[in-house]
Design a protein around this motif. Structure first.
Motif, PDB file in Angstrom:
ATOM      1  N   GLN A 158      -0.268   3.140   2.122  1.00  0.00           N
ATOM      2  CA  GLN A 158      -0.273   2.265   0.776  1.00  0.00           C
ATOM      3  C   GLN A 158      -1.918   1.490   0.920  1.00  0.00           C
ATOM      4  OE1 GLN A 158       3.552   0.158   2.062  1.00  0.00           O
ATOM      5  NE2 GLN A 158       3.130  -0.844   0.033  1.00  0.00           N
TER       6      GLN A 158
ATOM      7  N   LYS B 152       2.931  -4.503  -1.025  1.00  0.00           N
ATOM      8  CA  LYS B 152       4.272  -4.828  -1.160  1.00  0.00           C
ATOM      9  C   LYS B 152       4.931  -4.272   0.028  1.00  0.00           C
ATOM     10  CE  LYS B 152       4.435  -7.270  -5.318  1.00  0.00           C
ATOM     11  NZ  LYS B 152       2.976  -7.220  -5.672  1.00  0.00           N
TER      12      LYS B 152
ATOM     13  N   ASP C  47       8.533  -2.546   1.693  1.00  0.00           N
ATOM     14  CA  ASP C  47       9.800  -1.932   1.257  1.00  0.00           C
ATOM     15  C   ASP C  47      11.048  -3.064   1.593  1.00  0.00           C
ATOM     16  OD1 ASP C  47      10.418  -1.600   3.804  1.00  0.00           O
ATOM     17  OD2 ASP C  47      10.069   0.700   3.942  1.00  0.00           O
ATOM     18  N   ARG C  48      12.218  -2.703   1.066  1.00  0.00           N
ATOM     19  CA  ARG C  48      13.341  -3.483   1.404  1.00  0.00           C
ATOM     20  C   ARG C  48      13.470  -3.767   2.867  1.00  0.00           C
ATOM     21  NH1 ARG C  48      17.943  -4.285  -2.140  1.00  0.00           N
ATOM     22  NH2 ARG C  48      16.753  -5.084  -3.868  1.00  0.00           N
TER      23      ARG C  48
END
Ligand code: PLP
Length: 390
Positions: free
Chosen positions: A142, A131, A133-134
Motif C-alpha cells: 500500500q 486504510k 483491512d478488516r
C-alpha cells in the motif's frame, strides 16, 4: 515474577488498561526518588553536584539507547510520546521542505501523528491515509502504491494501540531504499517499545518515538530517536540542552525512572514476554468460551493488547459497569474520551460490533485472577445490562 504481582495483591482492583498507562515499577519509583532527593543537581551546572547529575543523565541515555539499538547521541529525551510524534512530523517536513509536499501515513495512527498531519494539510501538504483491512493490517505494498516523487515523509506506527496489530515498518524502510525515496521514515513505537523486539537499525527508520509511561516509568517522559546525520530542526530552543535540539532543564527524575524501568524490563524480558502471552491467550480463550456474544476483533499480534466486542452492547456502559466493580478496561483509546474511535471506524465493522468494542490490555503485574474477574464481570454485565437496540 512475584515482585511484579503487585496489583493483584493490592485489594480488589483489576487494572487491565495497560495500553493507556502502566503502574510505575518500584525500581523506577526508587530511581526517581533518588534523582529528586539525592543527585538533584542541574546537569548543566559546572560544580560537582551538576557533574554527577550530568554523569547520571549520560548513563540513563545509554540505557535507552541500548534498548533501541541506537547510539546515545541519537536519543533525545522529550516529555511524552505525543511530543516525540509531533516533533518528528513537523521537523521532518521542514527538513525536507524543498523536496515536496506529500506525506504518507495510516488511518489508524494515534492522534499524536494524525493531528500534526491534519495541521500540515491546512498548510498545503497532501496526506495519504492508508486504510487497514478488516483485521487492522496495512501492507508495505500500500505504501509502494502511494509513494510519489514528492513524498517527503512516511509515518507508520509499529504496534497499533487499539488493535495490537504489528505494522510492516521494516519492509517499508526497505521499499523506500529500493525506490531511492527522499522520504524520511518515522515510526511511532510507543506501544511497540519493549513489547515487540526491534532495533532501530533492523527496522531501518530515521525517526522513532517512545514513551515511558507505557513501560512502567512515570508519565511525563518520552524520547525521540533521530538517526545520526538527520538535522532535525530543534523542538524547543533556549538553554541548549539535548545538543540544542530540545532546550529546557532535563527531567532528570523521570529520565532516571525511565532507564530503571527499561533495565528491569530487559532483565526480565523472557519472563515478561511469556507472561503477557499467557495472559492474552488465557483471556481470549476464557472470554470466548464463557461470555456468549463476545467476539475478538482484528488480528493483533502484540502480546499485551486484546480487542474484543460484546456484540449488541454499548462499550461505554460496559466500561462503567465493570469500573463500578473495580475492573478497569477501555472502550478504545483513552485519548478519545467517549468519541467513537477512528481506528475501529477504519475497520468498517458492522455498527453492532463497533459499538461494543472493548480494549483489554495487560502488563506483567496482571494475574490470571484479573482475567477471571473480568470474565465474571462481563457475564454479570450481560445479565444485568440491556442490550442496545441499535
Ligand atoms: N502513540 C501511541 C501509539 C500511543 O498509544 C500513545 C498513548 O496512548 C501515544 C502515541 C502518546 O503517548 P503519550 O501518552 O506519552 O503522549
Amino acid at each position: 515474577m512475584t515482585d511484579m504481582q503487585m496489583l493483584g495483591d493490592e485489594g480488589m482492583e483489576h487494572y487491565l488498561d495497560n495500553a493507556a498507562t502502566t503502574r510505575v515499577s518500584d525500581a523506577a519509583a526508587q530511581a526517581a526518588l533518588a534523582a529528586m532527593t539525592g543527585e538533584f543537581g542541574n546537569p548543566s551546572s559546572r560544580h560537582q553536584a551538576g557533574g554527577r547529575a550530568a554523569q547520571a543523565l549520560k548513563e540513563h541515555r545509554g540505557v535507552i539507547a541500548k534498548a533501541l539499538g541506537a547510539r546515545p547521541e541519537e536519543v533525545v529525551f522529550t516529555s511524552c510520546g505525543t511530543e516525540s510524534d509531533n516533533w518528528a512530523i513537523r521537523g521532518a517536513v521542514r527538513l525536507n521542505r524543498r523536496k515536496g509536499k506529500h506525506i504518507i501515513t495510516t488511518a489508524i495512527e494515534h492522534d499524536a501523528v494524525l493531528e500534526p498531519c491534519r495541521e500540515l494539510e491546512r498548510e498545503g501538504y497532501e496526506v495519504t491515509y492508508l486504510k487497514p483491512d478488516r483485521t487492522g493490517n496495512i501492507t508495505a505494498q500500500q505504501v509502494a502504491d502511494a509513494l510519489r516523487e514528492d513524498t517527503v515523509l512516511v509515518s507508520m506506527m509499529l504496534v497499533n494501540n487499539e488493535l495490537g496489530t504489528i505494522l510492516p515498518v521494516g519492509e517499508v524502510a526497505k521499499l523506500l531504499k529500493t525506490r531511492k525515496s527522499a522520504a524520511l521514515l518515522h515510526c511511532d513505537a510507543v506501544q511497540g517499545f519493549l513489547h515487540v523486539p526491534f532495533t532501530v537499525g533492523a527496522l531501518g527508520v530515521d525517526l522513532l518515538s517512545i514513551s515511558g509511561h507505557k513501560v512502567h516509568a512515570p508519565k511525563g517522559i518520552g524520547a525521540l530517536y533521530i538517526k545520526s546525520g538527520i538535522k532535525l530542526p530543534a523542538m524547543i530552543v533556549g538553554g541548549h540542552q539535548e545538543e540544542n535540539l530540545r532546550s529546557g532543564t532535563e527531567a532528570t527524575a523521570q529520565i532516571a525512572a525511565f532507564a530503571a524501568a527499561v533495565e528491569e524490563w530487559q532483565s526480565k524480558r523472557v519472563q515478561i514476554g511469556s507472561r503477557l502471552s499467557q495472559l492474552k491467550e488465557y483471556a481470549a480463550q476464557k472470554l470466548l468460551d464463557e461470555v456468549p456474544g463476545l467476539e475478538t476483533v482484528g488480528g493483533g499480534e502484540a502480546p499485551h493488547i486484546l480487542p474484543v466486542t460484546l456484540v449488541g452492547y454499548k462499550s461505554e456502559v460496559v466500561v462503567r459497569f465493570l469500573s463500578d466493580r473495580g475492573i478497569f478496561v477501555s472502550s478504545g483509546s483513552a485519548c478519545h474520551k467517549g468519541k467513537p474511535s477512528h481506528v475501529f471506524a477504519a475497520l468498517n465493522l458492522p455498527k453492532k460490533q463497533m459499538d461494543g468494542v472493548l480494549r483489554i490490555s495487560f502488563s506483567a503485574y496482571n494475574t490470571m485472577e484479573d482475567v477471571d474477574a473480568l470474565v465474571d464481570g462481563l457475564k454479570q454485565a450481560k445479565e444485568q445490562l440491556f442490550a442496545s437496540l441499535s
